[in-house]
Design a protein around this motif. Structure first.
Motif, mmCIF file in Angstrom:
data_model
loop_
_atom_site.group_PDB
_atom_site.id
_atom_site.type_symbol
_atom_site.label_atom_id
_atom_site.label_comp_id
_atom_site.label_asym_id
_atom_site.label_seq_id
_atom_site.Cartn_x
_atom_site.Cartn_y
_atom_site.Cartn_z
ATOM 1 N N ALA A 4 0.808 -1.223 0.000
ATOM 2 C CA ALA A 4 0.000 0.000 0.000
ATOM 3 C C ALA A 4 0.839 1.270 0.000
ATOM 4 O O ALA A 4 0.431 2.286 -0.570
ATOM 5 N N ASP A 5 2.029 1.235 0.613
ATOM 6 C CA ASP A 5 2.804 2.465 0.758
ATOM 7 C C ASP A 5 3.823 2.685 -0.352
ATOM 8 O O ASP A 5 4.531 3.686 -0.341
ATOM 9 N N LEU A 6 3.905 1.790 -1.304
ATOM 10 C CA LEU A 6 4.867 1.970 -2.389
ATOM 11 C C LEU A 6 4.361 3.006 -3.390
ATOM 12 O O LEU A 6 3.152 3.113 -3.624
ATOM 13 N N PRO A 7 5.279 3.784 -4.008
ATOM 14 C CA PRO A 7 4.846 4.692 -5.077
ATOM 15 C C PRO A 7 4.190 3.897 -6.204
ATOM 16 O O PRO A 7 4.568 2.756 -6.480
ATOM 17 N N HIS A 8 3.205 4.512 -6.823
ATOM 18 C CA HIS A 8 2.511 3.815 -7.908
ATOM 19 C C HIS A 8 2.367 4.750 -9.102
ATOM 20 O O HIS A 8 2.781 5.911 -9.060
ATOM 21 N N SER A 9 1.764 4.230 -10.159
ATOM 22 C CA SER A 9 1.696 4.967 -11.423
ATOM 23 C C SER A 9 0.388 5.723 -11.607
ATOM 24 O O SER A 9 0.034 6.093 -12.732
ATOM 25 N N GLY A 10 -0.352 5.933 -10.530
ATOM 26 C CA GLY A 10 -1.566 6.725 -10.606
ATOM 27 C C GLY A 10 -2.631 6.068 -11.468
ATOM 28 O O GLY A 10 -2.831 4.852 -11.424
ATOM 29 N N GLU A 11 -3.278 6.875 -12.278
ATOM 30 C CA GLU A 11 -4.383 6.362 -13.087
ATOM 31 C C GLU A 11 -3.925 5.357 -14.135
ATOM 32 O O GLU A 11 -4.720 4.553 -14.624
ATOM 33 N N LEU A 12 -2.636 5.374 -14.482
ATOM 34 C CA LEU A 12 -2.141 4.383 -15.439
ATOM 35 C C LEU A 12 -2.236 2.966 -14.892
ATOM 36 O O LEU A 12 -2.264 1.993 -15.653
ATOM 37 N N ASP A 13 -2.277 2.827 -13.550
ATOM 38 C CA ASP A 13 -2.473 1.496 -12.982
ATOM 39 C C ASP A 13 -3.843 0.936 -13.340
ATOM 40 O O ASP A 13 -4.032 -0.284 -13.346
ATOM 41 N N LEU A 14 -4.808 1.799 -13.636
ATOM 42 C CA LEU A 14 -6.099 1.312 -14.115
ATOM 43 C C LEU A 14 -5.939 0.673 -15.488
ATOM 44 O O LEU A 14 -6.509 -0.379 -15.776
#
Length: 463
Positions: A238-248
Motif C-alpha cells: 500500500a505504501d509503495l509509489p505507484h503509477s496513478g491512473e495508469l495502474d487502471l
C-alpha cells in the motif's frame, strides 16, 4: 519485416521460425510514428508471438487449430495504450513530473533525470541540492559531469543516467555482459509431474497468475494472460509509489490486493496464494524478493510445477544487474535516445516500446512454459530484461530522419476510436484500447474491469 521479426523470436522459446508464416500481419509497415526505430514491427511481432502461444494452448485443450492475425498500425497503438484511456468524460493523465527530462551537463554531455516516483525525485533533488523547479535543476546539472551525476543519483537510490550513443554502449561492461544472452530465456528450475491444463473454454481458463510487478512491462504481461482467460491477482504494497491512473490501464482484467511482505503473517498469506498458483510474475530488482524468501527456486519448492516470470532492467548478470532502470533509462543509456535526438538534443521514443514489447515477451514465455509443464512437467523460469528487449528493437534496423519527418505524433483519433471499448468500473465509466491480437476461435477479451490498487482481498476467486 514483421514476419522476419517474429521468426527471430520463436527459436528462443524452442519453436520453429517457420511458424511465423501462419500469422497474418496486415496494416503496412514502419515508419508509422516519428521515430527511427521499427516500433510497429516490434509490437506486431511480439503480439503475434503471444497469439501463437495462446493458440497452441487451445490446440492442446481441443485438438483444434485457430488463425492468428495482427494489424501493425493497431500494434503500434498498443505501445501507447495508456494515452487512449478515458475515465468518465476526461482523459487519464499520462503527464510526467515537470523536472523529468534530459539536461546539458558541464562536460558537454546530456543527463537524464527520472523523477516520476516521489522517492526518485527526492533523491535527484537531494544530489543536486535544489528545490523542485525545472530551471533550478537545469542550472544545477550544469555543475556536474554527466558520468559523475549518473553515479551520484544511483548511489542516492535515485534513477536516471548519462546519455550514451550506440558505440559507447557497445563498449560498456554491462553491454558486454548481456551480449550473448537471448531475447528471452525459458529455463527448467525444478522437477514436477506433467500437469494437464484445467478445464475451460479459453486458452488459459483455470490458470492462476500472481502479478507482483509495477509500472508497464510486468503489468502488461499479466494483463495479456488475463485477456486469454487467466485469473490474475495483482499484489502490491500500500505504501509503495505507484503509477496513478495508469495502474487502471494496466489493471484491466485483474483482481488487486495489498500485502506487506515485511509482515510475517502477510508473507505467509502470499505463500498460501503461491501454493494454489500457476504463474508467479515479478519485476523487483534481482535478489530483492529472494531476500524475503521468494526466489524462483523457493517459489518452485512451495509449488512444484509453477512458472516463474522475472523482469529486470539490465538482466540477471553484469555490473548493472542490481541497478534501477525503466524504459526511458534504458533508451538513455543504450543509445536509443541519442539516435532519436532532434537538433542535437536526445529524445525518447513517442511510445513505451521497450516496456510493452517486454511485457508481450513475458506473456509469450509464460504460455510456452505452461505448455511445457502440461507435456513434460517441471517448474520453469522465464527471464526477460528491458536491456535485451531494447537491443532486439535496435537490431530490427532504423530509418533516417527524412523518412519519418512528416509523420504525426500519434495515430488519428478516428482510427483509434473503433479499437476501444468501454466498461463500468468502481472509478466510473472507463474507455480503453481493446486487445489487438485477433484469434478465430478464442477472441481475446478481459472479463474484469480495472479496479483501484488493493480493491480486493488477497485470495483466489471461488468457482
Amino acid at each position: 519485416m514483421p514476419q522476419d521479426a517474429l521468426r527471430s523470436i520463436l527459436p528462443a522459446a524452442g519453436l520453429s521460425p517457420d511458424r511465423a508464416t501462419s500469422v497474418e500481419i496486415t496494416g503496412g509497415t514502419d515508419p508509422i510514428l516519428p521515430t527511427p526505430f521499427r516500433i510497429g514491427v516490434a509490437g506486431a511481432a511480439t503480439l503475434a508471438a503471444t497469439g501463437l502461444a495462446a493458440a497452441d494452448l487451445w490446440e492442446m485443450r481441443t485438438g483444434r487449430r485457430q488463425s492468428v492475425a495482427v494489424d501493425i498500425r493497431q500494434a503500434t497503438a498498443s505501445l501507447r495504450s495508456g494515452h487512449y484511456m478515458k475515465l468518465g468524460d476526461g482523459e487519464v493523465s499520462t503527464r510526467r513530473n515537470s523536472i523529468m527530462g534530459v539536461y546539458p551537463t558541464k562536460d558537454g554531455r546530456w543527463s537524464y533525470v527520472h523523477a516520476n516516483f516521489p522517492n526518485h525525485r527526492a533523491a535527484a533533488l537531494a544530489v543536486l541540492g535544489v528545490p523542485e523547479d525545472k530551471e533550478a535543476v537545469a542550472r544545477a546539472v550544469l555543475n556536474w559531469n554527466a558520468a559523475d551525476l549518473e553515479e551520484a543519483i544511483i548511489a542516492a537510490k535515485g534513477a536516471g543516467g548519462m546519455v550514451r550513443n550506440h558505440q559507447e554502449w557497445a563498449q560498456h561492461p554491462q553491454a558486454a555482459a548481456i551480449a550473448s544472452l537471448p531475447l528471452l530465456e525459458i529455463v527448467k528450475i525444478g522437477d514436477a509431474p506433467p500437469e494437464p491444463l484445467p478445464s475451460g473454454n479459453r486458452p488459459l481458463s483455470g490458470i492462476r497468475v500472481l502479478d507482483l510487478t509495477r509500472v508497464l512491462a510486468g503489468p502488461t504481461c499479466a494483463r495479456t494472460l488475463a485477456e486469454h482467460g487467466a485469473d490474475v491477482l495483482k499484489i502490491t504494497r500500500a505504501d509503495l509509489p505507484h503509477s496513478g491512473e495508469l495502474d487502471l490501464e494496466t489493471g484491466i482484467g485483474k483482481l488487486s490486493a495489498h500485502l506487506d511482505l515485511r509482515d510475517p503473517a502477510q508473507a505467509e498469506t502470499l505463500r498460501g496464494l503461491i501454493r494454489a498458483a500457476d504463474v508467479f510474475s515479478q519485476s523487483y530488482r534481482p535478489g530483492a524478493l529472494a531476500a524475503r524468501g521468494f526466489s524462483p527456486e523457493a517459489v518452485a519448492a512451495l509449488r512444484p510445477g509453477i512458472v516463474c516470470v522475472t523482469l529486470s532492467a539490465w538482466s540477471h548478470t553484469g555490473p548493472w544487474r542490481n541497478r534501477r532502470g525503466y524504459d526511458t533509462i534504458v533508451q538513455t543509456s543504450t543509445g536509443m535516445a541519442h539516435a532519436s535526438g532532434v537538433d542535437g538534443k536526445p529524445q525518447h521514443l513517442p511510445v513505451s516500446a521497450i516496456d510493452y514489447v517486454s511485457g508481450n515477451l513475458m506473456a509469450f514465455g509464460a504460455m510456452v512454459a505452461l505448455a511445457r509443464r502440461a507435456t513434460i512437467g517441471g517448474s520453469w523460469l522465464v527471464r526477460v530484461s528491458l536491456a535485451t528487449t531494447g537491443r532486439w528493437i535496435v537490431d530490427r534496423g532504423t530509418f533516417s530522419p527524412e523518412q519519418f519527418a512528416d509523420l504525426a505524433a500519434d495515430l488519428p483519433g478516428e482510427e483509434i476510436a473503433p479499437l476501444c471499448t468501454e466498461v463500468d468500473a468502481p472509478d466510473g465509466r472507463i474507455r480503453y484500447l481493446a486487445p489487438i491480437v485477433r484469434m478465430s476461435e478464442t477472441p481475446p477479451r478481459w472479463d474484469r474491469p480495472p479496479v483501484p490498487l488493493g480493491y480486493h482481498q488477497a485470495a483466489w476467486p471461488t468457482a
